[in-house]
Write a protein that holds these residues in place. Structure first.
Motif, PDB file in Angstrom:
ATOM      1  N   SER A 152       4.647  31.902  58.606  1.00 48.19           N
ATOM      2  CA  SER A 152       5.041  30.867  59.558  1.00 48.19           C
ATOM      3  C   SER A 152       4.146  30.976  60.782  1.00 48.19           C
ATOM      4  O   SER A 152       3.553  32.018  61.039  1.00 48.19           O
ATOM      5  N   PRO A 153       4.091  29.890  61.525  1.00 50.34           N
ATOM      6  CA  PRO A 153       3.215  29.941  62.705  1.00 50.34           C
ATOM      7  C   PRO A 153       3.788  30.821  63.823  1.00 50.34           C
ATOM      8  O   PRO A 153       4.970  31.178  63.774  1.00 50.34           O
ATOM      9  N   ALA A 158       0.853  44.389  59.671  1.00 47.66           N
ATOM     10  CA  ALA A 158      -0.118  44.912  58.699  1.00 47.66           C
ATOM     11  C   ALA A 158      -0.669  46.199  59.289  1.00 47.66           C
ATOM     12  O   ALA A 158      -1.564  46.165  60.145  1.00 47.66           O
ATOM     13  N   GLY A 159      -0.095  47.322  58.872  1.00 53.07           N
ATOM     14  CA  GLY A 159      -0.472  48.601  59.477  1.00 53.07           C
ATOM     15  C   GLY A 159      -0.191  48.535  60.972  1.00 53.07           C
ATOM     16  O   GLY A 159       0.875  48.084  61.393  1.00 53.07           O
ATOM     17  N   ALA A 160      -1.185  48.912  61.737  1.00 50.01           N
ATOM     18  CA  ALA A 160      -1.010  48.919  63.192  1.00 50.01           C
ATOM     19  C   ALA A 160      -1.116  47.519  63.786  1.00 50.01           C
ATOM     20  O   ALA A 160      -0.898  47.332  64.983  1.00 50.01           O
ATOM     21  N   PHE A 161      -1.478  46.557  62.954  1.00 51.10           N
ATOM     22  CA  PHE A 161      -1.719  45.207  63.456  1.00 51.10           C
ATOM     23  C   PHE A 161      -0.464  44.341  63.398  1.00 51.10           C
ATOM     24  O   PHE A 161       0.327  44.434  62.452  1.00 51.10           O
ATOM     25  N   GLY A 162      -0.315  43.500  64.378  1.00 49.18           N
ATOM     26  CA  GLY A 162       0.658  42.414  64.324  1.00 49.18           C
ATOM     27  C   GLY A 162      -0.124  41.116  64.469  1.00 49.18           C
ATOM     28  O   GLY A 162      -0.836  40.925  65.459  1.00 49.18           O
ATOM     29  N   VAL A 163      -0.025  40.263  63.466  1.00 47.27           N
ATOM     30  CA  VAL A 163      -0.884  39.075  63.446  1.00 47.27           C
ATOM     31  C   VAL A 163      -0.046  37.803  63.389  1.00 47.27           C
ATOM     32  O   VAL A 163       0.833  37.671  62.538  1.00 47.27           O
ATOM     33  N   SER A 164      -0.308  36.872  64.300  1.00 44.05           N
ATOM     34  CA  SER A 164       0.380  35.569  64.301  1.00 44.05           C
ATOM     35  C   SER A 164      -0.609  34.443  64.078  1.00 44.05           C
ATOM     36  O   SER A 164      -1.736  34.505  64.564  1.00 44.05           O
ATOM     37  N   PHE A 165      -0.138  33.430  63.360  1.00 41.31           N
ATOM     38  CA  PHE A 165      -0.945  32.229  63.140  1.00 41.31           C
ATOM     39  C   PHE A 165      -0.650  31.224  64.251  1.00 41.31           C
ATOM     40  O   PHE A 165       0.419  30.625  64.274  1.00 41.31           O
ATOM     41  N   LEU A 166      -1.587  31.039  65.150  1.00 46.25           N
ATOM     42  CA  LEU A 166      -1.380  30.133  66.275  1.00 46.25           C
ATOM     43  C   LEU A 166      -2.071  28.800  65.968  1.00 46.25           C
ATOM     44  O   LEU A 166      -3.299  28.734  65.865  1.00 46.25           O
ATOM     45  N   ALA A 170      -5.605  29.694  64.732  1.00 51.80           N
ATOM     46  CA  ALA A 170      -6.225  30.872  65.322  1.00 51.80           C
ATOM     47  C   ALA A 170      -5.328  32.046  64.960  1.00 51.80           C
ATOM     48  O   ALA A 170      -4.179  31.865  64.553  1.00 51.80           O
ATOM     49  N   LEU A 171      -5.848  33.247  65.090  1.00 50.48           N
ATOM     50  CA  LEU A 171      -5.013  34.430  64.857  1.00 50.48           C
ATOM     51  C   LEU A 171      -4.870  35.188  66.173  1.00 50.48           C
ATOM     52  O   LEU A 171      -5.869  35.451  66.855  1.00 50.48           O
ATOM     53  N   VAL A 172      -3.605  35.475  66.483  1.00 50.12           N
ATOM     54  CA  VAL A 172      -3.341  36.353  67.623  1.00 50.12           C
ATOM     55  C   VAL A 172      -3.172  37.742  67.027  1.00 50.12           C
ATOM     56  O   VAL A 172      -2.252  37.970  66.230  1.00 50.12           O
ATOM     57  N   ILE A 173      -4.095  38.627  67.331  1.00 47.28           N
ATOM     58  CA  ILE A 173      -4.120  39.931  66.680  1.00 47.28           C
ATOM     59  C   ILE A 173      -3.705  40.983  67.693  1.00 47.28           C
ATOM     60  O   ILE A 173      -4.455  41.292  68.628  1.00 47.28           O
TER      61      ILE A 173
END
Lengths: 555, 555
Positions: A124-125, A132-140, A151-154
């Motif tokens: 979802s956006p 994902a491991g230490a990463f938190g990724v959002s679809f903006l 865009a990806l907010v990483i």
């Protein structure tokens, strides 16, 4: 110095436009957890990659570290971003995340490769976040020329990166989400370490135009059309397809979609709910019953591709449809550098049929999906990053974008494919160079760009090919004369004798002169024959062919 | 109907941009006396003509009628007008006329081909007239992007034709004669039957710009340059070379010319007196002693040609000169469609060196040598011909130009290569279609475009090549197994076994199964082996190679 660090490593897309593949890492040097953003293709051409079907980035570096790869994120469904995921997924093995429309397209590709489509997970956006491991990724969400571009907010402990993906700032994009400044400002608020940013249009200094401005222009054009109308654009530009279809509908025309890629995109867009209110279309089989002045075909092949609908229609009848005097053909597209000759070929074929061709020379019937310089500046201003990392561009685009950022008081870093940049310090720092390259899909086989396979094909294209065969008996005596077979070479040259005969005589003389030692030694004999035929051909036709020497020894 | 008639027959240049060759005839049908206007080349590309050196029109029709050919006239010294004259002169044998500068260039070409340079005769400009059979031909000066370009005033009993050659209407062309309206009006006064007219820029609707407007823009650009400056343009654009050199001189820079073609053009222009006051230049060997900020190199290779000076400088050191950070590279040229990738390659290589590249995107540093639509209209108005015959254009240009003429009340006729048009009646009439085509210079040999030579090379480039050899003994028994040699194909495929081995096993099985009848029959055996290897490869690597089968029979 064994602290956690943030790294950025483009494996494709930086220093070229195409085959995007960007690695991000976080952790102790050499032990970083990794994510991959996009895995796309580039298209081959006769010039450098004849016979090749697709070009992929070389992912060897990443495949060797697959245990550290936590996820693959796909920003949008363009081939140069999603096209290689299914081809390489077995070597990478990480979960694939994309928004619904992109995931729909990606799943079709997984199925084509015989992989499980459910490997592709729908995200979802923003503000929802994928861990994902230490990463938190959002679809903006961000506007581009295909639905649900993001865009990806990483988020990495302590720092936030924003990877724009392909974008423009469009407040009225016709299909998909308008650029939402407030959301972007909110995302930027905590402070952004680095903006990894599209650079495609950095040399376009004028304001970008919204997709919504295209429709009225096309409507004006259609109002004057008297015969059948055909329009072509990128199959994936769903907004443009809608713009075109609506303009056609307003002009009282029935809409026919031609081209598999286009129908597939519309299908995916409808299935995932991103496309609503698309005018109803008529199957091409029924189009013949409609008067041509009431028809509008929307077709694939805006880049002059020989097998696409536009090229087929330019050549003759296609699915029962045929263009003729007084029809109108609209290129609602930009010609990508390298494709000019193919597009011009179609224009001339249409001209021969008496069809009027309108292209986008004046910038009226097409707008770019990428941010022009003013929009890049606006993006810098909204995100206010410490560092700008230009991507999605050739070297000249990346360099110009770095200069732009630096002029505006930001840190810029020029990192082409293979450049590993540490982003976590006070200033970006190149910490490693990784070997990268290209992998070709050639028929059903993946070959390395440097394997020499394509190089040999190019040489045969330039120089032709000669086969020399000689049978040698048990006593190392030549059994008969050498034979010559030629391919891609003229039949006669300087002497006006058949070239094959001239060369065979020459080789027979060479064999007759050759000592026992040469005849007994495959390498020596082969080299002798090769040199003789190349020199003989140079003398006769001014060209040294590629040579295959076959020595058959009876034993 | 056995009266004298006037015919026009393009053998090249009509329906394409390149390899111009236009035949005019006057006399009884089938017995016309003929003249040829221009005989030029087209340049090959990897896409359609790999390995080809030059492309010529097919002049078979004319060569068969050489007894009726009275003269060859060359309008100007561009390769697409003069480039093939020396290559075909022995087959045509007529005297060649050109003005001094063009003749100087043509003579160099005759010498290169081992022909007598004095075959090329120097003609003075209008009103002097060259008699050639029933024709009287004058060279009427006209502005273009090379010195002494001329239109031809072709007088035939009772009628006058004007063949514009390549032109623009430029009153301040920097080098060469300005367009002289009064002279043109005088020539037009008696009435002109047909204007055979350049169509290149018929789609450019804006006013054309004079060459003289380029200088001030370049001076502005140079005034801000801090490092070395390199500028590239067409070698033959002598006016631009002067504009560039003068701008460099004003900026206090020493001028260095790099590239054989460019030095040759300047030499010819100085020898023939058309170029005066060219700034003094420094030999490249001495350039190293001059501080780089005081240097301006003017170099060949504006189209990205790999071997030209611009490409060499982009790759590294060339004649001791090397570009670096802060230098400026100017493309004072337009990129011809098809050359984009080569030009972009250079731009990126320069970017990697930190060189700032300025191109003509904004239309500031280059102007076209061809008439835009307003100038075409002006030409129609001055000449007031009964008929307009568009030439020097692709089909779309010719068609648009016909429409333009007809909208303005003139007769227009669309005649592509091979179309014989009678111009002497009340309206132009197509009276014949002549077989035309292309001839390739391939190494040192001329081959027909349809001979299949290049087609085979393209196929090898797309599909790779396999050689199969089999030795068959006196009893029609296979002696050992078939051998396979591959070129331009991957080493392994689906089964991960070496491809050669997989195919050899396959072929051995096929031979083992083959009956005596097949083994005894060369054609049958060859076809069996060919099919087996193509299918085997398709299965293994998804590609069917081109195949050479060699069967060696012991007898």
């Amino acid at each position: 110095m064994n602290e956690n660090r943030i790294i950025y490593l483009p494996l494709g897309g930086a220093g070229e436009i195409g085959m995007n593949a960007y690695v991000y890492g976080y952790g102790k040097p050499g032990e970083e957890e990794l994510i991959l953003v996009d895995l796309g293709v580039t298209f081959p051409d006769m010039d450098g990659t004849p016979g090749v079907d697709l070009i992929f980035p070389d992912i060897a570096w990443l495949a060797e570290r697959r245990d550290r790869l936590k996820a693959i994120f796909v920003t949008h469904a363009h081939e140069d971003h999603v096209g290689a995921v299914a081809h390489f997924w077995e070597r990478l093995g990480a979960p694939v995340y994309a928004r619904a429309f992109t995931a729909n397209i990606a799943r079709r590709k997984f199925e084509e490769q015989g992989l499980k489509p459910e490997t592709v997970l729908t995200a979802s956006p923003w503000p929802e976040t994928v861990k994902a491991g230490a990463f938190g990724v959002s679809f903006l969400p961000i506007s581009h020329s295909i639905p649900e571009s993001s865009a990806l907010v990483i988020d990495i402990p302590e720092e936030r990166l924003i990877h724009t993906g392909d974008f423009k700032i469009d407040l009225t994009p016709v299909v998909g989400e308008p650029f939402e400044r407030a959301a972007w400002e909110e995302v930027a608020k905590p402070g952004v370490k680095a903006l990894i940013c599209d650079s495609t249009n950095v040399f376009s200094t004028h304001e970008g135009r919204s997709e919504a401005t295209v429709g009225p222009e096309i409507e004006r054009l259609l109002s004057e059309a008297r015969g059948m109308v055909v329009a072509t654009t990128f199959a994936s530009n769903v907004a443009r397809l809608k713009t075109l279809a609506e303009a056609g509908e307003k002009a009282g025309r029935s809409i026919v979609l031609m081209g598999r890629a286009m129908r597939r995109m519309i299908e995916a867009a409808v299935e995932t709910g991103v496309l609503r209110g698309f005018p109803s279309t008529v199957p091409v089989e029924e189009a013949g019953q409609i008067p041509r002045e009431n028809l509008m075909l929307i077709v694939t092949g805006s880049q002059g591709e020989r097998r696409a609908a536009s090229a087929q229609l330019a050549r003759g009848k296609h699915h029962g449809m045929e263009l003729k005097e007084g029809d109108l053909f609209l290129f609602s597209s930009k010609t990508i550098p390298g494709n000019e000759k193919g597009v011009i070929r179609i224009m001339n074929q249409l001209s021969e049929k008496g069809v009027d061709v309108v292209d986008d020379n004046a910038g009226r019937y097409h707008v770019s999906g990428h941010a022009n310089r003013p929009d890049l500046e606006a993006m810098h201003d909204i995100v206010k990053p410490q560092i700008v990392v230009p991507m999605h561009g050739e070297h000249r685009h990346l360099r110009e974008h770095v200069k732009l950022a630096e002029r505006r008081g930001l840190q810029g870093v020029l990192a082409v494919n293979g450049t590993m940049v540490e982003l976590s310090g006070n200033a970006p720092k190149v910490v490693d160079y990784v070997e990268t390259g290209r992998t070709y899909l050639d028929g059903s086989v993946k070959v390395g760009a440097l394997d020499g396979v394509v190089r040999d094909r190019i040489r045969m294209a330039l120089n032709g090919h000669a086969t020399v065969t000689l049978v040698v008996d048990e006593d190392d005596e030549a059994l008969g004369d050498p034979w010559v077979d030629l391919m891609g070479l003229p039949e006669t040259g300087r002497s006006r004798q058949p070239l094959v005969e001239v060369l065979e005589e020459e080789l027979a003389a060479v064999v007759a002169r050759a000592g026992k030692k040469t005849l007994a030694d495959d390498d020596k004999l082969e080299e002798t024959l090769r040199r003789a035929i190349r020199n003989g051909a140079q003398d006769e036709i001014g060209k040294k062919p590629e040579v295959t020497v076959v020595i058959s020894r009876l034993s």
